[in-house]
Design a protein around this motif. Structure first.
Motif, PDB file in Angstrom:
ATOM      1  N   LEU A  34      -5.559  22.103  33.338  1.00  0.00           N
ATOM      2  CA  LEU A  34      -4.400  22.681  32.651  1.00  0.00           C
ATOM      3  C   LEU A  34      -3.991  21.820  31.467  1.00  0.00           C
ATOM      4  CD1 LEU A  34      -2.009  24.017  35.437  1.00  0.00           C
ATOM      5  CD2 LEU A  34      -3.382  25.311  33.839  1.00  0.00           C
ATOM      6  N   SER A  35      -3.990  20.506  31.657  1.00  0.00           N
ATOM      7  CA  SER A  35      -3.637  19.605  30.561  1.00  0.00           C
ATOM      8  C   SER A  35      -4.613  19.765  29.400  1.00  0.00           C
ATOM      9  CB  SER A  35      -3.645  18.148  31.035  1.00  0.00           C
ATOM     10  OG  SER A  35      -2.571  17.908  31.893  1.00  0.00           O
ATOM     11  N   GLY A  48      -5.344  18.275  47.873  1.00  0.00           N
ATOM     12  CA  GLY A  48      -4.823  17.411  46.812  1.00  0.00           C
ATOM     13  C   GLY A  48      -5.793  17.158  45.677  1.00  0.00           C
ATOM     14  N   ARG A  49      -7.029  16.836  46.016  1.00  0.00           N
ATOM     15  CA  ARG A  49      -8.018  16.547  44.960  1.00  0.00           C
ATOM     16  C   ARG A  49      -8.289  17.767  44.097  1.00  0.00           C
ATOM     17  NH1 ARG A  49     -12.585  12.519  47.473  1.00  0.00           N
ATOM     18  NH2 ARG A  49     -11.102  10.898  48.053  1.00  0.00           N
ATOM     19  N   ALA A  50      -8.442  18.916  44.747  1.00  0.00           N
ATOM     20  CA  ALA A  50      -8.712  20.147  43.997  1.00  0.00           C
ATOM     21  C   ALA A  50      -7.526  20.507  43.116  1.00  0.00           C
ATOM     22  CB  ALA A  50      -9.032  21.288  44.954  1.00  0.00           C
ATOM     23  N   LEU A  51      -6.314  20.362  43.638  1.00  0.00           N
ATOM     24  CA  LEU A  51      -5.117  20.678  42.847  1.00  0.00           C
ATOM     25  C   LEU A  51      -4.963  19.697  41.689  1.00  0.00           C
ATOM     26  CD1 LEU A  51      -2.571  21.568  45.683  1.00  0.00           C
ATOM     27  CD2 LEU A  51      -3.828  23.137  44.203  1.00  0.00           C
ATOM     28  N   SER A  52      -5.252  18.431  41.931  1.00  0.00           N
ATOM     29  CA  SER A  52      -5.173  17.427  40.863  1.00  0.00           C
ATOM     30  C   SER A  52      -6.192  17.732  39.772  1.00  0.00           C
ATOM     31  CB  SER A  52      -5.401  16.024  41.428  1.00  0.00           C
ATOM     32  OG  SER A  52      -4.373  15.680  42.331  1.00  0.00           O
ATOM     33  N   ALA A  53      -7.381  18.161  40.173  1.00  0.00           N
ATOM     34  CA  ALA A  53      -8.409  18.532  39.193  1.00  0.00           C
ATOM     35  C   ALA A  53      -7.948  19.732  38.370  1.00  0.00           C
ATOM     36  CB  ALA A  53      -9.725  18.835  39.896  1.00  0.00           C
ATOM     37  N   VAL A  74       8.074  14.625  41.019  1.00  0.00           N
ATOM     38  CA  VAL A  74       6.913  14.608  40.120  1.00  0.00           C
ATOM     39  C   VAL A  74       7.005  15.732  39.091  1.00  0.00           C
ATOM     40  CG1 VAL A  74       4.422  15.042  40.033  1.00  0.00           C
ATOM     41  CG2 VAL A  74       5.344  13.452  41.720  1.00  0.00           C
ATOM     42  N   PHE A  75       7.402  16.910  39.539  1.00  0.00           N
ATOM     43  CA  PHE A  75       7.421  18.076  38.655  1.00  0.00           C
ATOM     44  C   PHE A  75       8.772  18.308  37.999  1.00  0.00           C
ATOM     45  CE2 PHE A  75       3.814  19.176  41.498  1.00  0.00           C
ATOM     46  CZ  PHE A  75       2.833  19.194  40.522  1.00  0.00           C
ATOM     47  N   GLU A  76       9.705  17.388  38.165  1.00  0.00           N
ATOM     48  CA  GLU A  76      11.059  17.529  37.620  1.00  0.00           C
ATOM     49  C   GLU A  76      11.088  17.814  36.122  1.00  0.00           C
ATOM     50  OE1 GLU A  76      14.582  16.353  35.609  1.00  0.00           O
ATOM     51  OE2 GLU A  76      12.922  14.959  35.759  1.00  0.00           O
ATOM     52  N   PRO A  77      10.270  17.153  35.299  1.00  0.00           N
ATOM     53  CA  PRO A  77      10.330  17.460  33.860  1.00  0.00           C
ATOM     54  C   PRO A  77       9.952  18.904  33.526  1.00  0.00           C
ATOM     55  CG  PRO A  77       9.164  15.395  34.244  1.00  0.00           C
ATOM     56  CD  PRO A  77       9.375  16.039  35.576  1.00  0.00           C
ATOM     57  N   LEU A  78       9.250  19.553  34.432  1.00  0.00           N
ATOM     58  CA  LEU A  78       8.811  20.925  34.178  1.00  0.00           C
ATOM     59  C   LEU A  78       9.801  21.970  34.696  1.00  0.00           C
ATOM     60  CD1 LEU A  78       5.184  20.188  35.225  1.00  0.00           C
ATOM     61  CD2 LEU A  78       5.858  20.867  32.929  1.00  0.00           C
ATOM     62  N   LEU A  79      10.870  21.506  35.305  1.00  0.00           N
ATOM     63  CA  LEU A  79      11.820  22.438  35.908  1.00  0.00           C
ATOM     64  C   LEU A  79      12.520  23.319  34.880  1.00  0.00           C
ATOM     65  CD1 LEU A  79      13.473  20.222  38.660  1.00  0.00           C
ATOM     66  CD2 LEU A  79      11.642  21.891  38.896  1.00  0.00           C
ATOM     67  N   TYR A 112       4.386  19.153  29.287  1.00  0.00           N
ATOM     68  CA  TYR A 112       3.003  19.156  29.774  1.00  0.00           C
ATOM     69  C   TYR A 112       2.398  17.755  29.785  1.00  0.00           C
ATOM     70  CZ  TYR A 112       2.137  24.025  30.784  1.00  0.00           C
ATOM     71  OH  TYR A 112       2.149  25.268  31.383  1.00  0.00           O
ATOM     72  N   GLU A 113       2.901  16.868  28.943  1.00  0.00           N
ATOM     73  CA  GLU A 113       2.426  15.476  28.955  1.00  0.00           C
ATOM     74  C   GLU A 113       2.675  14.822  30.304  1.00  0.00           C
ATOM     75  OE1 GLU A 113       1.075  13.256  26.566  1.00  0.00           O
ATOM     76  OE2 GLU A 113       0.602  15.031  25.361  1.00  0.00           O
ATOM     77  N   THR A 114       3.702  15.258  31.013  1.00  0.00           N
ATOM     78  CA  THR A 114       4.035  14.642  32.294  1.00  0.00           C
ATOM     79  C   THR A 114       2.977  14.931  33.360  1.00  0.00           C
ATOM     80  OG1 THR A 114       5.376  16.516  33.049  1.00  0.00           O
ATOM     81  CG2 THR A 114       6.509  14.771  31.814  1.00  0.00           C
ATOM     82  N   LEU A 115       2.067  15.858  33.107  1.00  0.00           N
ATOM     83  CA  LEU A 115       1.019  16.164  34.077  1.00  0.00           C
ATOM     84  C   LEU A 115      -0.099  15.132  34.083  1.00  0.00           C
ATOM     85  CD1 LEU A 115       0.634  20.021  33.597  1.00  0.00           C
ATOM     86  CD2 LEU A 115       1.869  18.810  35.395  1.00  0.00           C
ATOM     87  N   HIS A 116      -0.192  14.330  33.010  1.00  0.00           N
ATOM     88  CA  HIS A 116      -1.251  13.318  32.944  1.00  0.00           C
ATOM     89  C   HIS A 116      -1.094  12.315  34.072  1.00  0.00           C
ATOM     90  CE1 HIS A 116      -3.009  14.669  29.253  1.00  0.00           C
ATOM     91  NE2 HIS A 116      -1.848  14.633  28.628  1.00  0.00           N
ATOM     92  N   GLY A 117      -2.154  12.128  34.795  1.00  0.00           N
ATOM     93  CA  GLY A 117      -2.156  11.119  35.847  1.00  0.00           C
ATOM     94  C   GLY A 117      -1.513  11.537  37.150  1.00  0.00           C
ATOM     95  N   VAL A 118      -1.084  12.779  37.278  1.00  0.00           N
ATOM     96  CA  VAL A 118      -0.475  13.235  38.532  1.00  0.00           C
ATOM     97  C   VAL A 118      -1.584  13.423  39.565  1.00  0.00           C
ATOM     98  CG1 VAL A 118       0.744  15.130  39.667  1.00  0.00           C
ATOM     99  CG2 VAL A 118       1.495  14.332  37.434  1.00  0.00           C
ATOM    100  N   GLU A 119      -1.422  12.762  40.682  1.00  0.00           N
ATOM    101  CA  GLU A 119      -2.357  12.894  41.800  1.00  0.00           C
ATOM    102  C   GLU A 119      -1.601  13.502  42.968  1.00  0.00           C
ATOM    103  OE1 GLU A 119      -5.662  12.165  42.010  1.00  0.00           O
ATOM    104  OE2 GLU A 119      -5.657  11.663  39.872  1.00  0.00           O
ATOM    105  N   LEU A 120      -2.075  14.639  43.427  1.00  0.00           N
ATOM    106  CA  LEU A 120      -1.420  15.324  44.534  1.00  0.00           C
ATOM    107  C   LEU A 120      -2.130  14.986  45.835  1.00  0.00           C
ATOM    108  CD1 LEU A 120      -0.874  18.789  42.851  1.00  0.00           C
ATOM    109  CD2 LEU A 120       0.771  16.946  43.112  1.00  0.00           C
ATOM    110  N   GLY A 121      -1.353  14.939  46.898  1.00  0.00           N
ATOM    111  CA  GLY A 121      -1.914  14.660  48.211  1.00  0.00           C
ATOM    112  C   GLY A 121      -2.093  15.940  48.995  1.00  0.00           C
TER     113      GLY A 121
END
Length: 145
Positions: free
Chosen positions: A55-56, A45-50, A122-127, A32-41
């Motif tokens: 979630l974090s 994108g902005r709503a998903l990043s928020a 980006v989401f590889e650590p969560l796989l 879950y730490e890997t989610l910090h700073g993830v910006e989706l396009g």
């Protein structure tokens, strides 16, 4: 195990189980730490990043609640630790479901194969998370098609 556990080994088994629980907490936290700073396009994108930020924060709250149940989780009595750990696992399961929805929506909005592959990276650590594997399997099939 194929044989009954003698009483003399029960404390050791309980300690080992608690170590496995702590390993689960640590691995989940690292993922879950890997989610910090993830910006989706994309369009949302902005709503998903928020939502990822939320979630974090929710994960940090669940982990904090578990940590506050006992200062030393390896020495905490089962009556204290077990309910807190079950609540933590339930919270993480709910967060995994929400994260799967976010990831699915991000992939649905990916405009190219390159963008989808970047999302996979980006989401590889969560796989490793079981609930997310089902969502990402759908994405893999769509990418290969």
């Amino acid at each position: 195990r194929p044989w009954p556990t003698p009483q003399v080994f029960r404390p050791l088994d309980m300690f080992l189980e608690r170590c496995h629980d702590q390993l689960h907490v640590s691995r989940t936290a690292a993922q879950y730490e890997t989610l910090h700073g993830v910006e989706l396009g994309g369009q949302s994108g902005r709503a998903l990043s928020a939502r990822l930020v939320q979630l974090s924060a929710a994960f940090a709250s669940a982990r904090s609640a578990l940590s506050s149940s006992s200062p030393d989780p390896l020495a905490a009595p089962a009556e204290t630790f077990d309910p807190a750990f079950c609540a933590f696992r339930a919270a993480v399961k709910s967060l995994d479901r929400q994260l799967a929805c976010i990831i699915g929506q991000a992939f649905d909005e990916a405009q190219s194969s390159e963008a989808a592959l970047a999302l996979l990276e980006v989401f590889e650590p969560l796989l490793e998370r079981e609930f997310l594997q089902a969502e990402l399997e759908r994405v893999h099939i769509a990418l290969l098609a």
